[in-house]
Design a protein around this motif. Structure first.
Motif: not given
Length: 407
Positions: A370-396
């Motif tokens: 929660n203390n990271f910039k969204t752009s710095d979040l890891p993308e090691r799993t498909s769930l991480q990639r999809n969640l990061k993409q949603r957050l980057m697009a302004g989704g909740d």
């Protein structure tokens, strides 16, 4: 070897307690040290056990600390008053941080544990014998006691990940495990609670359809989430109503698939529905440990075993309640709709909760995310990639509550 811990634990765990319940002598035949006992019940590492034992022996010899230890044990095991015990523990930890001689050797940024790190594990080592005896006297099977108490290992691992030092936090949760009020049964944990969420759960007699009505005077955003959820408040929204007129009840319904409150009230005939759950009534809270699979088979087996055991203990209720990021319907956009996570989520009739910060980010990306910039979040799993993409697009994403009405 840890002779002082061995003597303390063996003396209290082996033998007959006040209720006349004899602990298994077989257990001690193969476990000749305090470390073995703490490893068996808590999954405690050797490093943590060594630090804990040193602190506990000092606490038992120090008059003030010993008094607080005894007070905490009485509150947890006797009164099951975790909040009061937690308050006393805070004072004990603060006292040990100042007066424990070993604290002076551990710098705040050192890898060694300080009194603040291991005070809770010392309390739990001290309370272990009485906790086990109390749960056995209540009729809880030995294997359930062991799996319940080994939740300690999860939180010790979390503490190590967060701080880099052996220790444990989450005071209220870990003290709760000593009371016997929460039990690990198979894949899931079950806690006897009083339901306090502002919802009324009805079941139609003819077809067992579930209808949830919101309590009156809830402040709701136009998106159906409670004002303040995810730390957001909107200038527009609506206020829920709930009223009875004759044999009917009218109120704002919950979309139990999406987990949001609808603005348009509905009316149901009270003669056609049974009120299954209301604020202030008993329920069984389901918790989801981070270890293991949420496969339908594992969840079904846990539910079935829990129903039998809780009924035998006189704790069975008509509803299971859960509040978790794992109930967020958004998971169908982030993971396989046919996967274990979505299968678990769909079991529950869902409703919104007023969680200020959703748990999903830290549970998916790791503690501190929660203390990271969204752009710095890891993308090691498909769930991480999809969640990061949603957050980057302004989704909740949201923490969501839900219930299962037991047939």
């Amino acid at each position: 070897m840890l002779p002082s811990a061995t003597i303390f634990l063996q003396r209290h765990i082996v033998g007959v307690d006040k209720a006349g319940i004899e602990m298994s002598m077989t257990m001690m035949c193969n476990e000749q040290s305090g470390y073995s006992l703490c490893d068996r019940y808590y999954g405690m590492s050797r490093a943590l056990c060594d630090s804990t034992n040193r602190l506990l022996q000092w606490m038992r010899q120090d008059q003030a600390a010993a008094s607080m230890l005894e007070r905490i044990q009485n509150l947890v095991i006797g009164a099951r008053n975790v909040s009061a015990a937690s308050a006393v523990f805070t004072r004990l930890r603060d006292y040990a941080t100042v007066f424990y001689p070993g604290s002076a050797s551990a710098a705040p940024d050192d890898d060694a544990s300080s009194a603040a790190d291991v005070s809770l594990s010392a309390v739990m080592m001290y309370c272990l014998p009485q906790a086990v005896q109390s749960m056995q006297a209540a009729g809880i099977p030995s294997e359930i006691i062991e799996t319940t108490l080994r939740d300690f290992a999860i939180w010790a691992r979390v503490y190590q990940d967060k701080t880099g030092r052996p220790g444990i936090g989450e005071t209220d949760w870990n003290l709760l495990s000593l009371t016997g009020s929460i039990l690990r049964i198979g894949r899931l944990q079950y806690e006897s609670i009083t339901f306090l969420e502002p919802y009324y759960v009805y079941r139609r007699s003819s077809d067992r359809r579930i209808v949830i009505l919101a309590a009156p005077n809830l402040q709701v955003r136009l998106d159906g989430h409670l004002q303040g959820a995810n730390g957001l408040r909107a200038d527009t929204g609506f206020v829920t109503v709930l009223k009875t007129e004759g044999s009917s009840v009218s109120g704002n319904p919950v979309d139990i698939t999406r987990g949001i409150i609808l603005a348009e009230p509905i009316t149901i005939a009270r003669d056609d529905y049974d009120l299954i759950l209301a604020p202030g009534t008993p329920a069984t809270s389901v918790h989801i440990p981070e270890d293991g699979s949420l496969s339908p088979e594992a969840v079904d087996a846990s539910f079935a075993e829990a129903a039998q055991l809780l009924a035998r203990l006189g704790r069975q209720t008509s509803t299971l309640f859960c509040e978790s990021w794992l109930l967020d319907p958004t998971l169908e956009l982030l993971s396989s709709p046919e996967g274990n996570l979505c299968s678990f989520m769909r079991r529950f009739a869902k409703f919104p909760v007023a969680s200020v910060r959703p748990m999903m980010v830290e549970r998916v990306f790791g503690w501190g995310a929660n203390n990271f910039k969204t752009s710095d979040l890891p993308e090691r799993t498909s769930l991480q990639r999809n969640l990061k993409q949603r957050l980057m697009a302004g989704g909740d994403v949201y923490d969501v509550g839900g219930v299962i009405v037991i047939p």
